[in-house]
Design an enzyme around this catalytic site. Structure first.
Site, short mmCIF file in Angstrom:
data_model
loop_
_atom_site.label_atom_id
_atom_site.label_comp_id
_atom_site.label_asym_id
_atom_site.label_seq_id
_atom_site.Cartn_x
_atom_site.Cartn_y
_atom_site.Cartn_z
CD GLU A 81 20.00 -40.07 -42.18
OE1 GLU A 81 20.44 -39.68 -43.26
OE2 GLU A 81 19.32 -41.11 -42.05
N GLY B 102 11.81 -38.52 -51.42
CA GLY B 102 11.09 -39.43 -50.50
C GLY B 102 10.72 -40.70 -51.24
CD GLU C 121 11.46 -45.03 -58.00
OE1 GLU C 121 11.29 -44.05 -58.73
OE2 GLU C 121 11.11 -45.04 -56.80
CD GLN D 235 20.64 -45.43 -49.64
OE1 GLN D 235 20.96 -45.31 -48.46
NE2 GLN D 235 19.40 -45.21 -50.08
CE1 TYR E 267 22.30 -41.83 -44.35
CE2 TYR E 267 23.77 -43.53 -45.16
CZ TYR E 267 23.06 -42.38 -45.36
OH TYR E 267 23.10 -41.75 -46.58
P1 FAD Z 1 15.19 -38.02 -57.17
O1 FAD Z 1 16.47 -37.32 -57.31
O2 FAD Z 1 13.95 -37.27 -57.54
O3 FAD Z 1 15.28 -39.38 -58.02
C1 FAD Z 1 14.31 -40.37 -57.86
C2 FAD Z 1 14.34 -41.28 -59.10
O4 FAD Z 1 13.81 -40.57 -60.23
C3 FAD Z 1 15.74 -41.73 -59.51
O5 FAD Z 1 15.62 -43.04 -60.02
C4 FAD Z 1 16.14 -40.76 -60.60
O6 FAD Z 1 17.07 -41.33 -61.49
C5 FAD Z 1 14.79 -40.49 -61.27
N1 FAD Z 1 14.63 -39.13 -61.81
C6 FAD Z 1 15.06 -37.97 -61.29
N2 FAD Z 1 14.63 -36.94 -62.04
C7 FAD Z 1 13.90 -37.46 -63.04
C8 FAD Z 1 13.18 -36.92 -64.15
N3 FAD Z 1 13.13 -35.59 -64.37
N4 FAD Z 1 12.52 -37.78 -64.97
C9 FAD Z 1 12.56 -39.12 -64.78
N5 FAD Z 1 13.25 -39.69 -63.75
C10 FAD Z 1 13.89 -38.87 -62.90
N6 FAD Z 1 13.80 -40.69 -47.50
C11 FAD Z 1 12.92 -40.24 -46.61
O7 FAD Z 1 11.72 -40.54 -46.72
N7 FAD Z 1 13.32 -39.43 -45.59
C12 FAD Z 1 14.59 -39.04 -45.42
O8 FAD Z 1 14.91 -38.30 -44.48
C13 FAD Z 1 15.57 -39.52 -46.34
N8 FAD Z 1 16.87 -39.18 -46.24
C14 FAD Z 1 17.77 -39.63 -47.18
C15 FAD Z 1 19.11 -39.24 -47.09
C16 FAD Z 1 20.05 -39.69 -48.02
C17 FAD Z 1 21.49 -39.27 -47.89
C18 FAD Z 1 19.63 -40.57 -49.06
C19 FAD Z 1 20.64 -41.09 -50.04
C20 FAD Z 1 18.32 -40.95 -49.16
C21 FAD Z 1 17.37 -40.49 -48.24
N9 FAD Z 1 16.01 -40.84 -48.31
C22 FAD Z 1 15.12 -40.36 -47.40
C23 FAD Z 1 15.56 -41.75 -49.35
C24 FAD Z 1 15.11 -41.03 -50.64
O9 FAD Z 1 13.99 -40.22 -50.37
C25 FAD Z 1 14.77 -42.11 -51.66
O10 FAD Z 1 15.92 -42.78 -52.06
C26 FAD Z 1 13.91 -41.68 -52.86
O11 FAD Z 1 13.41 -42.87 -53.46
C27 FAD Z 1 14.65 -40.90 -53.92
O12 FAD Z 1 14.97 -39.67 -53.49
P2 FAD Z 1 15.88 -38.67 -54.38
O13 FAD Z 1 15.89 -37.39 -53.67
O14 FAD Z 1 17.15 -39.33 -54.73
O15 FAD Z 1 14.94 -38.57 -55.69
#
Ligand code: FAD
Length: 317
Positions: A19, A125, A185, A210, A301
């Site tokens: 990445e 994000g 979270e 992660q 990473y």
């Molecule tokens: P989600 O899947 O939406 O989950 C977020 C939280 O909400 C979790 O605690 C989950 O359990 C909870 N949740 C999900 N759905 C629901 C629901 N319906 N109701 C209640 N709770 C719910 N960040 C950046 O800014 N830029 C990047 O390029 C970037 N790349 C990444 C690449 C990888 C491989 C990883 C692992 C992370 C990356 N991140 C990046 C960080 C990521 O954006 C954060 O970890 C963010 O806080 C969560 O993203 P997510 O897509 O996992 O969110």
């Protein structure tokens, strides 16, 4: 080509990928290429390009500070297109809910489709620097699953406002994030896994995790995911420790644990050059064990500097 097809084509062989982060606004893209060049000998089938949230900057105007919202590392899709063209590898833009309206996301996906980008990493994000918790952007998605659904809809010719008759449908392969030590979270690992399953059921094709420093946590996570019916490839994300500060920063930002042996080894280092070497050795050991366990891809990473990833890849691939 889709990530899932690269994995199928590899037929059990572990692939190498990494990445990168777009350069700061105004910096030369050559620096980025200089860091990618040494990694191409390991034949990555794909390279991920992150997206950064917008942030507030303060501009001095004759002693008065003007507060402006801006994206300091723009250009994710442009960089994806340029790398794809220059190195003939697939690129995966990270697409965020935060900071984008659904409409803007649709335009971005259309751009990706025209550019021949076949894979999208769908992420929520993080919160903006000034926010304590993630606040959905007005007109944007609250969770990554909603973004997965939007991409899936587009794959079926369903745009935001209408279904479009087309013989040129997008067919994006969708990646999502997974957390071997749970998302910061999430109330529990189990509830986070339930959310991950929902993303897969909504159309996610693969998971990238992660960073983690204890392989056991990853292997248990994969087993728990499988037991729950998550049957898409799960790709481990590996980050080599590079500076002493990481000992405090990584647990604080990502809510992950570091093994005591790693902490002790870093503590014994006299300077960051030695820390970088410890990070490389730890990542090599992690990678070799994961490769032996049959992971489909080892995804690194790079954080913009590739010398340590190159040293790891030399030893593992
Ligand atoms: P989600 O899947 O939406 O989950 C977020 C939280 O909400 C979790 O605690 C989950 O359990 C909870 N949740 C999900 N759905 C629901 C629901 N319906 N109701 C209640 N709770 C719910 N960040 C950046 O800014 N830029 C990047 O390029 C970037 N790349 C990444 C690449 C990888 C491989 C990883 C692992 C992370 C990356 N991140 C990046 C960080 C990521 O954006 C954060 O970890 C963010 O806080 C969560 O993203 P997510 O897509 O996992 O969110």
């Amino acid at each position: 080509m889709k990530i899932t097809d690269h994995i199928k084509k590899a037929d059990g062989k572990t692939l190498f990928s990494f990445e990168i982060i777009p350069p700061m606004k105004g910096r030369n893209i050559k620096e980025l290429y200089d860091n990618i060049d040494p990694l191409m000998e390991f034949n990555p089938p794909f390279i991920d390009v992150t997206t950064s949230r917008e942030e507030y900057v303060y501009i001095d105007r004759d002693g008065l500070l003007d507060k402006k919202l801006t994206r300091m590392r723009p250009g994710t899709v442009g960089i994806c297109a340029s790398i794809k063209h220059k190195y003939e590898v697939d690129t995966v833009p990270h697409v965020l809910c935060g900071g984008f309206t659904k409409e803007e996301t649709e335009y971005l996906l259309v751009d990706c489709h025209y550019l021949g980008i076949d894979n999208i990493m769908a992420l929520r994000g993080d919160a903006m620097r000034e926010e304590k918790y993630f606040e959905p952007t007005q007109g944007g998605h609250p969770y990554a699953i909603d973004l997965v659904k939007q991409v899936q809809n587009l794959n079926c010719g369903k745009y935001l406002h209408e279904v479009i008759e087309t013989d040129n449908c997008a067919d994006f392969c969708i990646g999502v994030a997974g957390y071997p030590e749970k998302h910061l979270e999430a109330p529990s690992l189990k509830s986070d896994l339930i959310r991950l399953k929902e993303k897969v059921d909504a159309g996610a094709d693969y998971v990238v995790t992660q960073m983690f420093f204890d392989n056991q946590k990853f292997l248990e996570f994969v087993a728990a995911a499988k037991a729950m019916g998550i049957d898409v490839p799960i790709i481990p994300g590996i980050k080599p420790i590079a500076v002493k500060r990481h000992l405090h920063l990584l647990p604080q930002v990502f809510k992950i644990d570091l093994p005591q042996d790693l902490i002790d080894a870093v503590d014994r280092c006299a300077n960051n050059k030695e820390v970088r070497q410890v990070g490389v050795e730890w990542a090599i050991a992690q990678s070799k064990e994961l490769k032996a366990a049959g992971v489909p891809v080892l995804h690194y990473y790079s954080m913009g500097k590739s010398d340590n990833i190159q040293a790891i890849a030399k030893s593992v691939f």
